[in-house]
Design an enzyme around this catalytic site. Structure first.
Site, PDB file in Angstrom:
ATOM      1  N   ASP A 106      47.481  22.546   6.139  1.00 26.92           N
ATOM      2  CA  ASP A 106      49.052  22.191   6.932  1.00 26.92           C
ATOM      3  C   ASP A 106      49.074  20.148   6.661  1.00 26.92           C
ATOM      4  OD1 ASP A 106      51.440  22.395   7.577  1.00 26.92           O
ATOM      5  OD2 ASP A 106      51.058  22.166   9.372  1.00 26.92           O
ATOM      6  N   GLY A 148      59.787  17.994  16.663  1.00 30.35           N
ATOM      7  CA  GLY A 148      59.994  16.797  15.640  1.00 30.35           C
ATOM      8  C   GLY A 148      58.661  16.243  16.008  1.00 30.35           C
ATOM      9  N   ASN A 149      57.418  15.765  16.515  1.00 31.87           N
ATOM     10  CA  ASN A 149      55.897  15.429  16.313  1.00 31.87           C
ATOM     11  C   ASN A 149      55.262  15.700  15.480  1.00 31.87           C
ATOM     12  OD1 ASN A 149      56.219  14.997  20.151  1.00 31.87           O
ATOM     13  ND2 ASN A 149      55.954  13.836  19.145  1.00 31.87           N
ATOM     14  N   SER A 150      55.618  16.739  14.343  1.00 31.52           N
ATOM     15  CA  SER A 150      54.881  17.071  13.829  1.00 31.52           C
ATOM     16  C   SER A 150      54.919  16.202  12.106  1.00 31.52           C
ATOM     17  CB  SER A 150      55.184  18.035  12.976  1.00 31.52           C
ATOM     18  OG  SER A 150      54.954  19.067  12.144  1.00 31.52           O
ATOM     19  N   GLY A 165      31.011  30.799  -0.456  1.00 28.88           N
ATOM     20  CA  GLY A 165      31.531  32.694  -0.830  1.00 28.88           C
ATOM     21  C   GLY A 165      30.783  33.073  -0.246  1.00 28.88           C
ATOM     22  N   VAL A 166      31.146  32.773   0.640  1.00 32.53           N
ATOM     23  CA  VAL A 166      30.623  34.597   1.926  1.00 32.53           C
ATOM     24  C   VAL A 166      31.413  34.431   2.186  1.00 32.53           C
ATOM     25  CG1 VAL A 166      27.801  33.837   1.795  1.00 32.53           C
ATOM     26  CG2 VAL A 166      30.128  32.687   4.414  1.00 32.53           C
ATOM     27  N   HIS A 189      54.203  21.772   6.072  1.00 27.01           N
ATOM     28  CA  HIS A 189      55.138  22.099   6.547  1.00 27.01           C
ATOM     29  C   HIS A 189      56.422  21.900   7.118  1.00 27.01           C
ATOM     30  CE1 HIS A 189      54.120  21.583  10.924  1.00 27.01           C
ATOM     31  NE2 HIS A 189      55.125  21.613  10.663  1.00 27.01           N
TER      32      HIS A 189
END
Length: 511
Positions: A158, A255-257, A313-314, A128
């Site tokens: 992310d 801003g820490n992202s 696949g479940v 992001h």
């Protein structure tokens, strides 16, 4: 004099050896993976302090800070609101990177953090932070500004890998997030609130947390909601998002992202990604993506430019006492299999609807992150052992993971029908939701109901003034004009209003 000359000569020889050794290292590691480069770089670095011992973070902070960078991004304005629909910051700005305030037609700027993994400029950050960015600028610890290019992005975790054209950069050592313990001291390093490098300390509060942030914009379909009204059963979905966060109380702010979560040894154990907050700033709970999950994703970026993800696949739901009561079963832990995809690895291994996944590779499964993180580190063709319970008896099954092609094809979209609903029939007026309101309710878009006319649809449905409406007939809305444009058609001839209020998500349908 002779002694001084010997010292100078020794220093000269040592410098030459060091430079020559680095150049040889640079050539010899050009074909290595990120993890292999890390192993070579830190092979001779002994662990000096216990990760859960001494509460002196001076060495760890000094080792990590130079390799955590400031990332600045620029986005083009869209329509009358810069960074409008489609901008990643609409979903995440209340967590990191957004500056809030009044929007304009000028290009929008945002900021985050990143962690250098190799001396030649590979940097991990959050998806992001860089999603849809027109320009990505990295500010290094020596204050140099360099342009970065995206190597790969994955909204389902992310994570993003970017690259700068530089050399001899400081790096952070990748640790082992499987060894992280609740109560362990950790540091968060990044660029909060546009401040320079900032280090905060806390402990690991929890592991394997799923907070729903990567799928919060997915509203139930009309068919799913009608089924829920009839049966009380929440819809089971095929979900590619992987959330298994490390939770910490180290102070994390916008801003820490994309910044570093490290242990007391200065080893990277997570990539900071979100905070739980009603105000958009730190309230004591931060969440980081485990580095062991990140390693696989980043290697895929480097090799393929995208993630090669394997699937069991479940579809499933987590069990607890309430879920077990509704399903009329005795098990109160594990993952109840709601459906099995016919072309998936689970079906080929003999997993059936109604089975309960109890263990993955011998480790007990209590919640979806326990399974999803493990599978998220694997690729199509890899094998995983699951322990399932069927009719009260446990058995092991070996599942060969399959790729995207094994997933069910999307349902055919129903032909649109005219609803006949107009703004006048709604009997309501709307205003664009402010960044603060969207942050409060964790919404990516929406309009606020500013007035309700007695006797009209909104009044009859008890939709009050002040409620946040996020979509009409499944179409996101950000203005009264959007509402009007979304009214004429829907899948079933009904008008469906979806939004968020103090008590959570809501959906209303009417003719």
């Amino acid at each position: 004099m002779k002694k001084i000359a010997l010292i100078v000569l020794a220093a000269f020889i040592g410098g030459a050896v060091a430079i020559g050794g680095y150049k040889m290292f640079e050539r010899s590691t050009s074909g290595m993976t990120l993890a292999e480069k890390q192993n070579v770089l830190f092979a001779s670095n002994p662990v000096k302090i216990s990760s859960t011992g001494a509460v002196d973070f001076v060495q760890a902070a000094a080792a990590v800070s130079p390799a955590v960078v400031h990332i600045r991004t620029t986005f083009k304005a869209e329509g009358s609101a810069a960074g409008g629909p489609g901008s990643p910051m609409d979903m995440m700005e209340e967590f990191f990177g957004g500056r809030g305030g009044r929007r304009s037609r000028a290009p929008r700027a945002a900021s985050g953090s990143g962690v250098i993994l190799t001396p030649d400029g590979y940097i991990v950050t959050n998806n992001h932070v860089v999603d849809n960015a027109d320009k990505i600028q990295v500010v290094l610890s020596d204050r140099r500004k360099v342009e970065a290019k995206v190597i790969g992005r994955d909204p389902n975790t992310d994570l993003a890998l970017i690259k700068v054209d530089a050399s001899d950069l400081p790096v952070v050592k990748m640790g082992n997030s499987d060894n992280v313990q609740v109560g362990e001291w950790v540091l968060a390093v990044g660029f909060p609130l546009d401040l320079q490098t900032t280090v905060t300390a806390g402990i690991v509060s929890a592991k394997s947390r799923a907070i729903g942030i990567l799928n919060r914009d997915q509203q139930p379909t009309e068919e799913e909601y009608e089924e829920y009204q009839r049966t009380g059963k929440a819809p089971a979905r095929t979900n590619s998002a992987i959330e298994s966060y490390i939770q910490t109380d180290a102070a994390i702010n916008p801003g820490n992202s994309g910044g570093a979560l490290v242990n007391a040894n200065g080893e990277l154990i997570g990539i900071n990604a979100a905070i739980a907050s009603q105000t958009g700033t730190n309230e004591g709970y931060g969440f980081a993506i485990p580095v062991n999950l990140a390693k696989k994703i980043l290697e895929d970026f480097k090799k393929y430019g995208s993630v090669k993800r394997g699937y069991v696949g479940v579809t499933f739901q987590e069990l607890n006492a309430d879920a077990a009561e509704n399903l009329k079963i005795n098990d109160v832990s594990g993952l109840y299999v709601n459906d099995v995809m016919p072309e998936g690895g689970g079906a080929a291994a003999g997993i059936k609807k109604g089975d309960i996944i109890k263990k993955v590779e011998g480790r007990e499964v209590f919640a979806s992150p326990d399974l999803q993180e493990k599978i998220g580190r694997m690729s199509p063709g890899d094998k995983v052992q699951l322990t399932i319970s069927r009719d009260g008896k446990e058995q092991n099954v070996n599942v060969t993971l399959k790729g995207d092609e094994s997933l069910n094809k999307p349902k055919t979209t129903l032909a649109a029908k005219t609803t006949g609903t107009t703004m006048s029939k709604l009997g309501a007026s709307f205003a664009p939701a402010s960044p603060a309101i969207k942050a409060k309710f964790g919404a990516k878009n929406g309009v606020v109901v500013t007035a309700v006319e007695p006797g009209k649809a909104f009044d009859n449905l008890d939709i009050p003034k002040g409620l946040l409406v996020t979509s009409i007939n499944g179409k996101p809305v950000n203005s009264a004009k959007d509402v009007e444009a979304a009214l004429p058609t829907s899948k079933n001839g009904k008008t469906t209003v979806a939004g968020i209020g103090p008590n959570g998500n809501y959906t209303f349908s009417f003719n």
